[in-house]
Enzyme design. Structure first.
Site, PDB file in Angstrom:
ATOM      1  N   GLU A 149       0.812  -1.222   0.000  1.00 29.25           N
ATOM      2  CA  GLU A 149       0.000   0.000   0.000  1.00 29.25           C
ATOM      3  C   GLU A 149       0.849   1.277   0.000  1.00 29.25           C
ATOM      4  O   GLU A 149       0.838   2.054   0.961  1.00 29.25           O
ATOM      5  CB  GLU A 149      -0.975  -0.010   1.171  1.00 29.25           C
ATOM      6  CG  GLU A 149      -1.986  -1.137   1.053  1.00 29.25           C
ATOM      7  CD  GLU A 149      -3.014  -1.168   2.174  1.00 29.25           C
ATOM      8  OE1 GLU A 149      -2.878  -0.389   3.134  1.00 29.25           O
ATOM      9  OE2 GLU A 149      -3.956  -1.972   2.080  1.00 29.25           O
TER      10      GLU A 149
ATOM     11  N   GLU B 111      -4.869  -8.294  -0.942  1.00 22.36           N
ATOM     12  CA  GLU B 111      -5.352  -8.037   0.418  1.00 22.36           C
ATOM     13  C   GLU B 111      -6.717  -7.394   0.410  1.00 22.36           C
ATOM     14  O   GLU B 111      -6.984  -6.464  -0.371  1.00 22.36           O
ATOM     15  CB  GLU B 111      -4.391  -7.118   1.190  1.00 22.36           C
ATOM     16  CG  GLU B 111      -4.790  -6.970   2.669  1.00 22.36           C
ATOM     17  CD  GLU B 111      -3.993  -5.895   3.377  1.00 22.36           C
ATOM     18  OE1 GLU B 111      -2.749  -5.930   3.323  1.00 22.36           O
ATOM     19  OE2 GLU B 111      -4.631  -4.998   3.983  1.00 22.36           O
TER      20      GLU B 111
END
Length: 553
Positions: free
Chosen positions: A183, A272
């Site tokens: 991320e 994810e």
């Protein structure tokens, strides 16, 4: 994802929870438990047509994240529950682990990774931060202590990732892939990267990493993070998997035309998510059905090859804290236990009725159909397999309010058709065999350098998996193929996908199945198998395709 982003906030110093941030953005679909379960009065639906000869993406698997430093390691029994594929198990075939910035912590997740590999799972890893000496702080908007990798440390960071890959390999875990950064676009408490920085790292440094590379793992599948990779030929050459997270991503943003246009030879993974939230218990029903619909859209609309949950063991995860499978986990297992690595999603009627979602997958002669019924009443659903008049038994498994992946009475298929009652608010998986189809007559590859073969092997104490990519380098199509090779002494095949293998040891012939028998010029097909060894982990020395010697790369 951050250790605390999905947990209740106990002190003002902690960052906002992810669902708070995304709700502020208007993106995360947080709903009441029953809010997304709609009512339908229809008792029957249009036929769902499944075409086993119309392949889509190859499935790598389903899985979740383990992070021993943050939530503790799995127990031995929990590892078997997670990665075993029998009754009462999740059937996960992918494990995600962290790349800790400190080498002294690299062993924290090793035992779980080793057991996952022993059970046939694929392991990949994602870093949150580089080693502290490689980073610097900068001002990013209102954040005065934002962190980024120093430009002068790019080469050292590539070595760090490679060192972790080597450490895991030396301890029996051959990582399938490693990510550049978790991320990079949601990094208040870890390391920020811009899309341009990721492209630069891929261009100049990622080529030195000794396993597949994943990027960019954007937290919300923000295409502006991955578009620059796809649009830069050099960066794209050094990445193997476009990874994405789906926090708050609407279904309308699941498709990725640019990847379809420029991502040939690359994989597309969802690495994810938790869905729809981390506040509800994973045992809430029918709320857990939202996971089934989400997985359907990830496979069908997005074309992802992998679906990976956040924490494997959590109150909102597939495994409860006591090690038992939750309702969300049971819904996931309706996919993961029966759609195995190497299966290929095939064309199917995605929505034969309101609130009914269908996807289908093929591995060899086996077809698995997953049907999610979010209606408050049962639906009579016909499934028809195109191109076959086969008749026989259909196995069925059910998850609903009272069942968790429960085996049902066998159904009968006649002339390639079977009608099933999908109970209200349920997920059902049907498994059957396709027979009566034939492959086109074999042709000899055109002359030249010969077909190209890439053989990738992942080994553990007494077993291994092998993936074989076959590319037609000629100027004419290959219609029907047999790949021949000799397994080294002590190696034996126990199961395989996308080809039929005979015999299990010695000189092996891998023959196409009916849906991948034609290789157009420049086209590739990927096959693979799992096997055992007695200590010899050498690779086959040579391959022939329809009698023509292959170039091994």
């Amino acid at each position: 994802m951050n250790q605390n982003h999905d947990e209740p906030v106990s002190t003002p110093s902690r960052p906002l929870r992810r669902r708070t941030v995304l709700t502020t953005l208007g993106a995360l679909p947080v709903v009441a438990v029953a809010g997304s379960i709609l009512t339908a009065t229809e008792a029957s639906a249009a036929a769902a047509n499944v075409n086993p000869s119309a392949p889509r993406q190859t499935i790598r698997g389903f899985g979740a994240m383990c992070h021993a430093a943050w939530i503790g390691d799995l127990t031995a029994a929990q590892r078997d529950t997670a990665f075993g594929a029998g009754d009462g198990q999740l059937g996960f075939s992918i494990l995600r682990i962290p790349v800790n910035e400190n080498q002294s912590d690299w062993g924290r997740d090793l035992a779980t990774a080793q057991r996952a590999v022993a059970l046939g799972a694929t392991v990949f890893a994602s870093p949150w931060n580089p080693p502290a000496g490689m980073t610097e702080t900068f001002t990013r908007g209102s954040q005065t202590n934002a962190k980024r990798l120093k430009y002068s440390s790019y080469a050292a960071y590539a070595r760090h990732l490679n060192d972790f890959t080597t450490y895991m390999r030396n301890n029996g875990v051959d990582l399938y892939a490693i990510s550049v950064q978790n991320e990079p676009d949601y990094a208040e408490t870890w390391t920020w990267w811009t899309a341009a920085e990721i492209v630069q790292f891929l261009r100049a440094n990622a080529g030195s990493i000794s396993t597949r590379v994943i990027a960019p793992e954007s937290f919300q599948y923000i295409k502006s993070m991955s578009d620059p990779i796809l649009n830069d030929a050099t960066a794209l050459a050094n990445v193997d998997i476009i990874g994405a997270h789906l926090y708050g991503t609407p279904y309308s943003n699941f498709s990725y035309p640019l990847f379809q246009q420029k991502g040939a030879g690359k994989e597309l993974w969802m690495t994810e998510v938790y869905y729809p939230n981390s506040s509800d218990s994973a045992d809430s029903w029918p709320g857990a059905l939202d996971v089934g619909e989400h997985m359907h859209h990830a496979m069908v609309d997005a074309g992802f090859q992998a679906y990976v949950w956040w924490y494997l063991r959590r109150s909102y995860g597939p495994m409860r804290e006591d090690g038992r499978i939750s309702k969300r986990g049971a819904v996931m297992a309706q996919f993961s236990r029966f759609v195995r690595p190497g299966y290929v999603r095939v064309d199917a009627t995605a929505n034969p009725a309101t609130n009914v979602f269908v996807s289908a997958y093929r591995g060899g002669d086996t077809v698995a159909i997953v049907a999610v019924n979010k209606n408050s009443s049962a639906v009579s659903q016909q499934f028809t397999l195109a191109g076959t008049a086969a008749s026989g038994s259909v196995a069925a498994w059910l998850t609903d309010a009272g069942n968790n992946v429960a085996r049902q009475s066998a159904l009968s298929m006649a002339n390639g058709s079977v009608t099933v009652t999908l109970p209200a608010r349920s997920v059902m998986t049907l498994v059957t065999s396709v027979t009566g189809t034939t492959s086109p007559p074999p042709t000899t590859p055109s002359t030249g350098a010969g077909p190209r073969v890439a053989y990738t092997m992942s080994t553990w104490s007494s077993g291994f998996t092998a993936t074989i990519s076959i590319t037609n380098t000629g100027s004419s199509a290959i219609n029907g193929w047999t790949l021949s090779f000799t397994l080294p002494s002590g190696q034996s095949i126990t199961s395989g996908w996308n080809a039929t293998y005979s015999p299990s040891s010695g000189l092996v012939s891998a023959r196409n199945v009916d849906y991948n028998g034609t290789l157009a010029p420049g086209a590739s097909v990927e096959i693979g198998f799992q096997g055992t060894h007695t200590g010899n982990t050498a690779e086959p020395a040579a391959f022939t395709l329809n009698g023509v010697a292959c170039t091994v790369v």
